[in-house]
Design a protein around this motif. Structure first.
Motif, PDB file in Angstrom:
ATOM      1  N   TYR A  40       7.044  -1.867   3.116  1.00 19.46           N
ATOM      2  CA  TYR A  40       6.090  -1.121   3.471  1.00 19.46           C
ATOM      3  C   TYR A  40       4.855  -1.771   3.084  1.00 19.46           C
ATOM      4  O   TYR A  40       4.060  -1.879   3.856  1.00 19.46           O
ATOM      5  N   THR A  41       4.878  -2.434   2.008  1.00 18.31           N
ATOM      6  CA  THR A  41       3.660  -3.158   1.311  1.00 18.31           C
ATOM      7  C   THR A  41       3.361  -4.348   2.077  1.00 18.31           C
ATOM      8  O   THR A  41       2.100  -4.888   2.683  1.00 18.31           O
ATOM      9  N   ASN A  42       4.517  -5.090   2.861  1.00 13.61           N
ATOM     10  CA  ASN A  42       4.243  -6.078   3.640  1.00 13.61           C
ATOM     11  C   ASN A  42       3.674  -5.519   5.073  1.00 13.61           C
ATOM     12  O   ASN A  42       2.504  -6.291   5.563  1.00 13.61           O
ATOM     13  N   GLU A  43       3.930  -4.602   5.478  1.00 19.76           N
ATOM     14  CA  GLU A  43       3.432  -4.080   6.524  1.00 19.76           C
ATOM     15  C   GLU A  43       2.072  -3.426   6.529  1.00 19.76           C
ATOM     16  O   GLU A  43       1.141  -3.414   7.512  1.00 19.76           O
ATOM     17  N   ILE A  44       1.845  -2.972   5.590  1.00 22.32           N
ATOM     18  CA  ILE A  44       0.176  -2.435   5.335  1.00 22.32           C
ATOM     19  C   ILE A  44      -0.718  -3.641   4.752  1.00 22.32           C
ATOM     20  O   ILE A  44      -1.919  -3.203   4.304  1.00 22.32           O
ATOM     21  N   SER A  45      -0.112  -4.738   4.375  1.00 23.72           N
ATOM     22  CA  SER A  45      -1.039  -5.696   3.508  1.00 23.72           C
ATOM     23  C   SER A  45      -2.201  -6.053   4.466  1.00 23.72           C
ATOM     24  O   SER A  45      -3.173  -6.634   3.676  1.00 23.72           O
ATOM     25  N   SER A  46      -2.182  -6.063   5.538  1.00 21.93           N
ATOM     26  CA  SER A  46      -3.324  -6.352   6.492  1.00 21.93           C
ATOM     27  C   SER A  46      -4.773  -5.552   6.077  1.00 21.93           C
ATOM     28  O   SER A  46      -5.844  -6.106   6.418  1.00 21.93           O
TER      29      SER A  46
ATOM     30  N   ASN B 153     -10.688  -5.770  -3.052  1.00 20.90           N
ATOM     31  CA  ASN B 153     -12.023  -5.105  -2.663  1.00 20.90           C
ATOM     32  C   ASN B 153     -12.058  -4.300  -1.627  1.00 20.90           C
ATOM     33  O   ASN B 153     -13.169  -4.093  -0.961  1.00 20.90           O
ATOM     34  N   LYS B 154     -10.637  -3.975  -0.977  1.00 20.60           N
ATOM     35  CA  LYS B 154     -10.646  -3.318   0.405  1.00 20.60           C
ATOM     36  C   LYS B 154     -10.147  -2.002   0.254  1.00 20.60           C
ATOM     37  O   LYS B 154     -10.506  -0.846   0.607  1.00 20.60           O
ATOM     38  N   ASP B 155      -8.813  -1.874  -0.472  1.00 22.47           N
ATOM     39  CA  ASP B 155      -8.078  -0.480  -0.506  1.00 22.47           C
ATOM     40  C   ASP B 155      -7.021  -0.860  -1.622  1.00 22.47           C
ATOM     41  O   ASP B 155      -6.060  -1.804  -1.626  1.00 22.47           O
TER      42      ASP B 155
ATOM     43  N   MET C  24       5.235  -3.455  -5.230  1.00 23.30           N
ATOM     44  CA  MET C  24       3.969  -3.382  -4.512  1.00 23.30           C
ATOM     45  C   MET C  24       3.250  -4.749  -4.737  1.00 23.30           C
ATOM     46  O   MET C  24       2.687  -5.343  -4.126  1.00 23.30           O
ATOM     47  N   MET C  25       2.805  -4.738  -6.020  1.00 25.30           N
ATOM     48  CA  MET C  25       2.044  -5.939  -6.780  1.00 25.30           C
ATOM     49  C   MET C  25       2.704  -7.177  -6.564  1.00 25.30           C
ATOM     50  O   MET C  25       2.094  -8.139  -5.954  1.00 25.30           O
ATOM     51  N   ASP C  26       3.730  -7.102  -6.620  1.00 27.65           N
ATOM     52  CA  ASP C  26       4.576  -8.446  -6.508  1.00 27.65           C
ATOM     53  C   ASP C  26       4.607  -8.944  -5.098  1.00 27.65           C
ATOM     54  O   ASP C  26       4.394 -10.206  -4.762  1.00 27.65           O
ATOM     55  N   THR C  27       4.939  -8.065  -4.171  1.00 32.60           N
ATOM     56  CA  THR C  27       4.857  -8.487  -2.961  1.00 32.60           C
ATOM     57  C   THR C  27       3.777  -8.907  -2.240  1.00 32.60           C
ATOM     58  O   THR C  27       3.789  -9.816  -1.570  1.00 32.60           O
ATOM     59  N   TYR C  28       2.592  -8.030  -2.675  1.00 33.09           N
ATOM     60  CA  TYR C  28       1.421  -8.575  -2.115  1.00 33.09           C
ATOM     61  C   TYR C  28       0.957  -9.943  -2.737  1.00 33.09           C
ATOM     62  O   TYR C  28       0.486 -10.728  -2.069  1.00 33.09           O
TER      63      TYR C  28
ATOM     64  N   GLY D 198      -4.671  -6.545  -9.710  1.00 27.20           N
ATOM     65  CA  GLY D 198      -5.772  -5.328  -9.485  1.00 27.20           C
ATOM     66  C   GLY D 198      -5.516  -4.873  -7.806  1.00 27.20           C
ATOM     67  O   GLY D 198      -6.091  -3.679  -7.652  1.00 27.20           O
ATOM     68  N   ILE D 199      -4.363  -5.053  -7.315  1.00 25.14           N
ATOM     69  CA  ILE D 199      -4.213  -4.632  -6.010  1.00 25.14           C
ATOM     70  C   ILE D 199      -3.327  -3.265  -6.014  1.00 25.14           C
ATOM     71  O   ILE D 199      -3.801  -2.523  -5.120  1.00 25.14           O
TER      72      ILE D 199
END
Length: 428
Positions: free
Chosen positions: A141-147, A152-154, A170-174, A184-185
């Motif tokens: 899921y994190t990979n799919e929404i990473s775009s 500073n975006k979301d 999620m933090m680790d994947t991003y 801070g993601i």
């Protein structure tokens, strides 16, 4: 062999039931007469900025490939990056996620922190997944929404069905995708990887603060006051414990399995330990079990705290409520029609956009600490939280009395005004 989730029709194609989004739109319409010249911009708040729908196929432990539907919605980013949780729940719909993102826009503006509104979710029951399956689902899921997410975006955070571990994944994947650690993601992380002291208790603490503020306004003594709480997760259990320590009697708790009632008050510390071990309040030996969940709403109490999911107080049960104060620990638990019934009954309802704002306020503190590579103590966090939420409540209470409107309408007037002023100043 491939398997798919039960609903063959994508939720975004279902047009005949607006659901939570419809409630949000009704709430927005109610503040238009109070916005003056800014009302010409009101459609900005009725149109989400960006909607991402993703397919999330994962391999289950038994070898089956299961597809899940996920979302990330950025409702409005005029005042700063999108901010909002990620929900894992079997009843997640696009209508719900859009509405939750809209409420985040209003909430962040109402407490005046520099965020827009966003929300995410996956239609899944996390209790049915193993830890490894949950990790694979979260990472995909994190990979799919990473775009569309970014420092500073979301910035995602925990919500129903998610926790610190989900945020860590999620933090680790991003971060892995970007080839360096980006603490801070997400917010709501474990302390060891950049989380903030006070974050886990912040939403429940905010509910407690607002409850005390309103009680003092109507001369209700918290000591020995009777409180009923729907939901005993992070928000409900923390609020229950704080009220219990303050001398209140928590007479009823409802979770996803059952309702327990004790007019003399439940032993909340014992119940918290029991739930940590058992996962539910079911079979807790400390009160009467009530099998009909609708009976919960008619139990005698001074303060009622819906702290589960949206759409719980409706035209069907609002007339049965006997509380003097309702504290919306959940997002969107009350329909517009129920709002009117409660107001006519003289019940003071503290809306979600201020009552449960403690979580996003401390999430903001966590983000700021990550950006500066610095950390504050829990005492500093709580002092800052208290100041922001109390200042926001004071402004809402005073405006409600000045305009002769409900606390929800007053909060929406403040929130909408700030967002629409930003639109007016920035232009199209």
């Amino acid at each position: 062999m491939s398997k798919f989730t039960e609903n063959p029709i994508p939720s975004y194609l279902i047009q005949n039931n607006l659901g939570p989004w419809g409630v949000y739109l009704q709430q927005i319409d109610r503040v238009i007469p109070y916005l003056g010249s800014l009302s010409r911009w009101i459609e900005i708040l009725k149109h989400p900025k960006k909607i991402l729908i993703v397919d999330i196929p994962i391999e289950h432990d038994n070898g089956d490939i299961i597809h899940y539907e996920g979302y990330r919605v950025q409702h409005n980013i005029l005042r700063g990056p999108g901010k909002g949780g990620v929900r894992f729940h079997p009843d997640v719909t696009l209508s719900e996620i859009i509405a939750l993102s809209g409420w985040m826009t209003i909430k962040n503006a109402t407490v005046n922190i520099p965020y827009g509104g966003a929300k995410g979710g996956i239609r899944v029951n996390p209790r049915n997944l193993s830890n490894n399956e949950l990790m694979r689902l979260t990472r995909r899921y994190t990979n799919e929404i990473s775009s569309i997410i970014g420092l500073n975006k979301d910035i995602p955070a925990p919500d129903v069905g998610t926790d610190m571990q989900i945020m860590a994944w999620m933090m680790d994947t991003y971060s892995t995708k970007k080839n360096h650690t980006i603490s801070g993601i997400v917010t709501g992380k474990p302390i060891s990887i950049g989380g903030s002291f006070g974050r886990q208790k912040a939403t429940g603490r905010g509910v407690f603060i607002i409850g005390n503020k309103i009680a003092s306004q109507i001369n209700l003594n918290i000591i020995n006051s009777k409180i009923a709480i729907q939901g005993f997760g992070n928000v409900g259990s923390i609020a229950a414990n704080l009220f219990f320590k303050a001398g209140a009697k928590i007479v009823a708790i409802q979770d996803y399995k059952t309702t327990i009632y004790n007019p003399n008050g439940l032993e909340i510390p014992k119940l918290q330990k029991y739930v940590t071990y058992k996962g539910s309040i079911q079979d807790f030996n400390g009160g009467e079990k009530i099998n009909n969940p609708q009976e919960f709403w008619s139990l005698p109490c001074d303060i009622l705290i819906p702290a589960a999911i949206e759409g719980q107080i409706t035209i069907n049960n609002a007339n049965n409520i006997t509380a003097k104060i309702i504290l919306e620990g959940a997002n969107g638990p009350t329909t517009t029609e129920a709002d009117d019934i409660l107001k006519d009954k003289g019940i003071i309802l503290a809306p979600d956009v201020i009552t449960n704002a403690g979580g996003v306020i401390v999430s903001y503190f966590e983000w700021v600490q990550n950006l500066s590579n610095f950390s504050w103590t829990e005492k500093e966090i709580n002092l800052r939280l208290d100041r922001i939420i109390c200042d926001a409540f004071k402004a809402i209470w005073e405006l409600a009395n000045e305009k002769k409107v409900s606390l929800r309408t007053a909060a929406f007037i403040i929130g909408c005004t700030r967002v629409l002023n930003a639109q007016k100043i920035r232009g199209l």
